[in-house]
Design an enzyme around this catalytic site. Structure first.
Site, PDB file in Angstrom:
ATOM      1  N   ASP A  15     -56.125 -21.084 -50.038  1.00 45.25           N
ATOM      2  CA  ASP A  15     -56.298 -22.534 -49.934  1.00 45.25           C
ATOM      3  C   ASP A  15     -57.587 -22.845 -49.173  1.00 45.25           C
ATOM      4  O   ASP A  15     -57.721 -22.499 -47.986  1.00 45.25           O
ATOM      5  CB  ASP A  15     -55.114 -23.166 -49.190  1.00 45.25           C
ATOM      6  CG  ASP A  15     -53.844 -23.177 -50.026  1.00 45.25           C
ATOM      7  OD1 ASP A  15     -53.897 -22.794 -51.215  1.00 45.25           O
ATOM      8  OD2 ASP A  15     -52.797 -23.585 -49.483  1.00 45.25           O
ATOM      9  N   GLY A  43     -45.774 -19.947 -54.881  1.00 42.46           N
ATOM     10  CA  GLY A  43     -44.864 -18.809 -54.778  1.00 42.46           C
ATOM     11  C   GLY A  43     -44.975 -18.123 -53.431  1.00 42.46           C
ATOM     12  O   GLY A  43     -43.971 -17.870 -52.750  1.00 42.46           O
ATOM     13  N   ASN A 184     -39.890 -33.859 -57.706  1.00 42.79           N
ATOM     14  CA  ASN A 184     -40.189 -35.145 -57.085  1.00 42.79           C
ATOM     15  C   ASN A 184     -40.293 -36.185 -58.207  1.00 42.79           C
ATOM     16  O   ASN A 184     -40.061 -35.870 -59.388  1.00 42.79           O
ATOM     17  CB  ASN A 184     -41.453 -35.063 -56.218  1.00 42.79           C
ATOM     18  CG  ASN A 184     -42.684 -34.684 -57.017  1.00 42.79           C
ATOM     19  OD1 ASN A 184     -42.727 -34.837 -58.246  1.00 42.79           O
ATOM     20  ND2 ASN A 184     -43.697 -34.180 -56.335  1.00 42.79           N
ATOM     21  N   THR A 218     -36.425 -35.075 -54.892  1.00 41.58           N
ATOM     22  CA  THR A 218     -36.930 -35.409 -53.556  1.00 41.58           C
ATOM     23  C   THR A 218     -37.616 -36.766 -53.633  1.00 41.58           C
ATOM     24  O   THR A 218     -38.361 -37.051 -54.572  1.00 41.58           O
ATOM     25  CB  THR A 218     -37.885 -34.328 -53.042  1.00 41.58           C
ATOM     26  OG1 THR A 218     -38.960 -34.160 -53.965  1.00 41.58           O
ATOM     27  CG2 THR A 218     -37.166 -32.998 -52.872  1.00 41.58           C
ATOM     28  N   GLN A 222     -37.136 -41.822 -48.696  1.00 46.71           N
ATOM     29  CA  GLN A 222     -35.759 -42.126 -49.120  1.00 46.71           C
ATOM     30  C   GLN A 222     -34.880 -40.876 -49.137  1.00 46.71           C
ATOM     31  O   GLN A 222     -33.727 -40.928 -49.587  1.00 46.71           O
ATOM     32  CB  GLN A 222     -35.743 -42.769 -50.507  1.00 46.71           C
ATOM     33  CG  GLN A 222     -35.875 -44.289 -50.485  1.00 46.71           C
ATOM     34  CD  GLN A 222     -37.307 -44.719 -50.304  1.00 46.71           C
ATOM     35  OE1 GLN A 222     -38.174 -44.263 -51.041  1.00 46.71           O
ATOM     36  NE2 GLN A 222     -37.572 -45.545 -49.320  1.00 46.71           N
ATOM     37  N   ASP A 245     -49.911 -33.152 -42.248  1.00 48.79           N
ATOM     38  CA  ASP A 245     -50.371 -32.432 -43.440  1.00 48.79           C
ATOM     39  C   ASP A 245     -49.145 -32.048 -44.266  1.00 48.79           C
ATOM     40  O   ASP A 245     -48.311 -31.267 -43.812  1.00 48.79           O
ATOM     41  CB  ASP A 245     -51.152 -31.172 -43.015  1.00 48.79           C
ATOM     42  CG  ASP A 245     -51.774 -30.437 -44.199  1.00 48.79           C
ATOM     43  OD1 ASP A 245     -51.498 -30.810 -45.354  1.00 48.79           O
ATOM     44  OD2 ASP A 245     -52.537 -29.485 -43.944  1.00 48.79           O
ATOM     45  N   THR A 247     -49.178 -30.382 -47.081  1.00 47.38           N
ATOM     46  CA  THR A 247     -49.412 -29.225 -47.950  1.00 47.38           C
ATOM     47  C   THR A 247     -48.339 -28.149 -47.746  1.00 47.38           C
ATOM     48  O   THR A 247     -48.133 -27.675 -46.628  1.00 47.38           O
ATOM     49  CB  THR A 247     -50.799 -28.615 -47.676  1.00 47.38           C
ATOM     50  OG1 THR A 247     -51.783 -29.633 -47.738  1.00 47.38           O
ATOM     51  CG2 THR A 247     -51.119 -27.526 -48.697  1.00 47.38           C
ATOM     52  N   ASP A 251     -42.768 -26.663 -50.864  1.00 39.41           N
ATOM     53  CA  ASP A 251     -42.441 -25.241 -51.079  1.00 39.41           C
ATOM     54  C   ASP A 251     -41.434 -24.765 -50.033  1.00 39.41           C
ATOM     55  O   ASP A 251     -40.516 -23.997 -50.349  1.00 39.41           O
ATOM     56  CB  ASP A 251     -43.708 -24.388 -51.010  1.00 39.41           C
ATOM     57  CG  ASP A 251     -44.774 -24.867 -51.986  1.00 39.41           C
ATOM     58  OD1 ASP A 251     -44.410 -25.357 -53.067  1.00 39.41           O
ATOM     59  OD2 ASP A 251     -45.968 -24.767 -51.651  1.00 39.41           O
ATOM     60  N   GLY A 286     -51.883 -27.009 -42.534  1.00 41.23           N
ATOM     61  CA  GLY A 286     -51.831 -25.834 -43.390  1.00 41.23           C
ATOM     62  C   GLY A 286     -50.501 -25.734 -44.113  1.00 41.23           C
ATOM     63  O   GLY A 286     -49.607 -26.579 -43.966  1.00 41.23           O
TER      64      GLY A 286
HETATM   65  O1  RIB Z   1     -47.694 -26.568 -52.770  1.00 41.24           O
HETATM   66  C1  RIB Z   1     -48.864 -26.328 -52.015  1.00 41.24           C
HETATM   67  C2  RIB Z   1     -49.689 -25.274 -52.666  1.00 41.24           C
HETATM   68  O2  RIB Z   1     -50.129 -25.764 -53.917  1.00 41.24           O
HETATM   69  C3  RIB Z   1     -50.944 -24.918 -51.929  1.00 41.24           C
HETATM   70  O3  RIB Z   1     -50.740 -23.890 -50.985  1.00 41.24           O
HETATM   71  C4  RIB Z   1     -51.905 -24.556 -53.038  1.00 41.24           C
HETATM   72  O4  RIB Z   1     -52.237 -23.200 -53.090  1.00 41.24           O
HETATM   73  C5  RIB Z   1     -51.229 -24.987 -54.327  1.00 41.24           C
HETATM   74  O5  RIB Z   1     -50.693 -23.922 -54.995  1.00 41.24           O
END
Ligand code: RIB
Length: 331
Positions: A15, A43, A184, A218, A222, A245, A247, A251, A286
């Protein structure tokens, strides 16, 4: 007895992240922060998130024979993920270009690289990992034919969890294996198509009609909607945090939910726990660096100024369900 709580089949990206005051519109150039490089990919993120919570986790993925590939392998191993299924070579490691604005929202462009070379034959060659895993999780940053092969290799009695991100139409064979399909709003609308109704309950009904045994939608502040083909719809509240963040937080939600399902929790219980995991993740920068341990999830009641762990009616520990609106979203 399974050797692994969770097998994650999916992408691993480096990333490349820049903080911006606002994300650029089409044709626009904006200046941002210094570039930082982090281990990511949906993943690889799921695998690290699960392992950090305490799940015995193994990753099936492909990275390049390069510095980014080594960064990703190091991150997996540091979190305790078994990397026996990580293949090396064939193309450069996948890269994600990410901008994050002050509200914590991001925009991401992925160059799949080696992720695009994770092929059905790689899945077949990893058959022993499927036999050894209680739950299998996948996303869509790898070829769709590879995801099809994943569902064909599931062991009897194992459970399959899919987050179809980035979304695209899916074959019925894949949808029918999902228990749950985790989406989502954007992903739900892409899968359903132009006939999508206005409410999450409409999307749940339409998605269940496409074949999954269960669906989790998701909904940001809400919370989430949990729906099973043979059960009631249940709303899971969100968790109030200050987001910096988002990001990778989705996951971590998927990984936590998959792990808790494997421990025998109901879908609603697992989603409630996953919401707490995602909530911690958005409070840190991150992707993989932001994922909490089980102890940090249990301490979430104190994450927001003014929160009081002894508030009447609020449960403590990992089973608790803070019921207030969230200030930050994790999807
Ligand atoms: O879901 C976040 C991820 O989406 C990031 O880490 C990026 O690599 C993309 O795959």
């Amino acid at each position: 007895m399974y050797d692994y709580d969770l097998l994650v089949v999916g992408s691993a990206n480096a990333d490349l992240v820049i903080g911006v005051e606002r994300r650029p519109a089409a044709g626009e150039t904006v200046l941002g922060s210094d570039l930082t490089v982090h281990p990511g990919g949906k993943g690889a993120n799921q695998a690290v998130a699960a392992a950090r919570l305490g799940a015995r986790t193994v990753l099936l993925a492909r990275v390049g024979d390069d510095a980014y590939g080594r960064l990703l392998l190091d991150s997996q191993r540091a979190a305790g993920v078994d990397t026996v299924g990580v293949l090396v070579g064939g193309a450069p490691t996948g890269v994600a270009l990410i901008t994050v604005d002050p509200s914590g929202d991001n925009s991401i462009v992925v160059s799949p690289g080696a992720n695009g070379r994770l092929m059905p034959e790689d899945v077949r060659a990893a058959g022993s990992l499927f036999q050894a895993s209680r739950v299998v999780s996948a996303q869509l940053e790898i070829p769709l034919e590879t995801v099809v092969e994943v569902v064909r290799n599931l062991a009897d009695g194992s459970r399959f969890v899919l987050n179809p991100s980035p979304p695209r139409p899916l074959p019925r064979e894949v949808l029918a294996a999902c228990d749950p399909l985790i989406v989502n709003e954007h992903e739900a609308r892409v899968l359903i198509g132009s006939g999508a109704g206005p409410e999450p309950e409409d999307w749940a009904r339409d998605l269940l009609a496409m074949g999954p045994s269960s669906v989790v939608i998701t909904l940001g502040e809400q919370g989430a909607l949990v729906a099973q083909r043979a059960g009631a719809r249940v709303r899971v509240p969100s968790v109030r945090v200050e987001a910096v963040d988002t990001t990778g937080a989705g996951d971590s939600f998927t990984a936590a939910l998959a792990w808790r399902l494997g421990r025998g929790e109901s879908l609603a219980e697992a989603a409630a726990y996953a919401a707490r995991v995602g909530a911690v993740a958005v409070t840190r920068h991150g992707a993989q660096e932001s994922f909490p341990t089980a102890e940090e999830v249990a301490a979430l009641c104190c994450a927001f100024p003014g929160d009081n762990p002894r508030t009447p009616g609020r449960k403590s520990g990992s089973e608790g369900l803070p019921g207030e609106p969230s200030r930050g979203e994790f999807q």
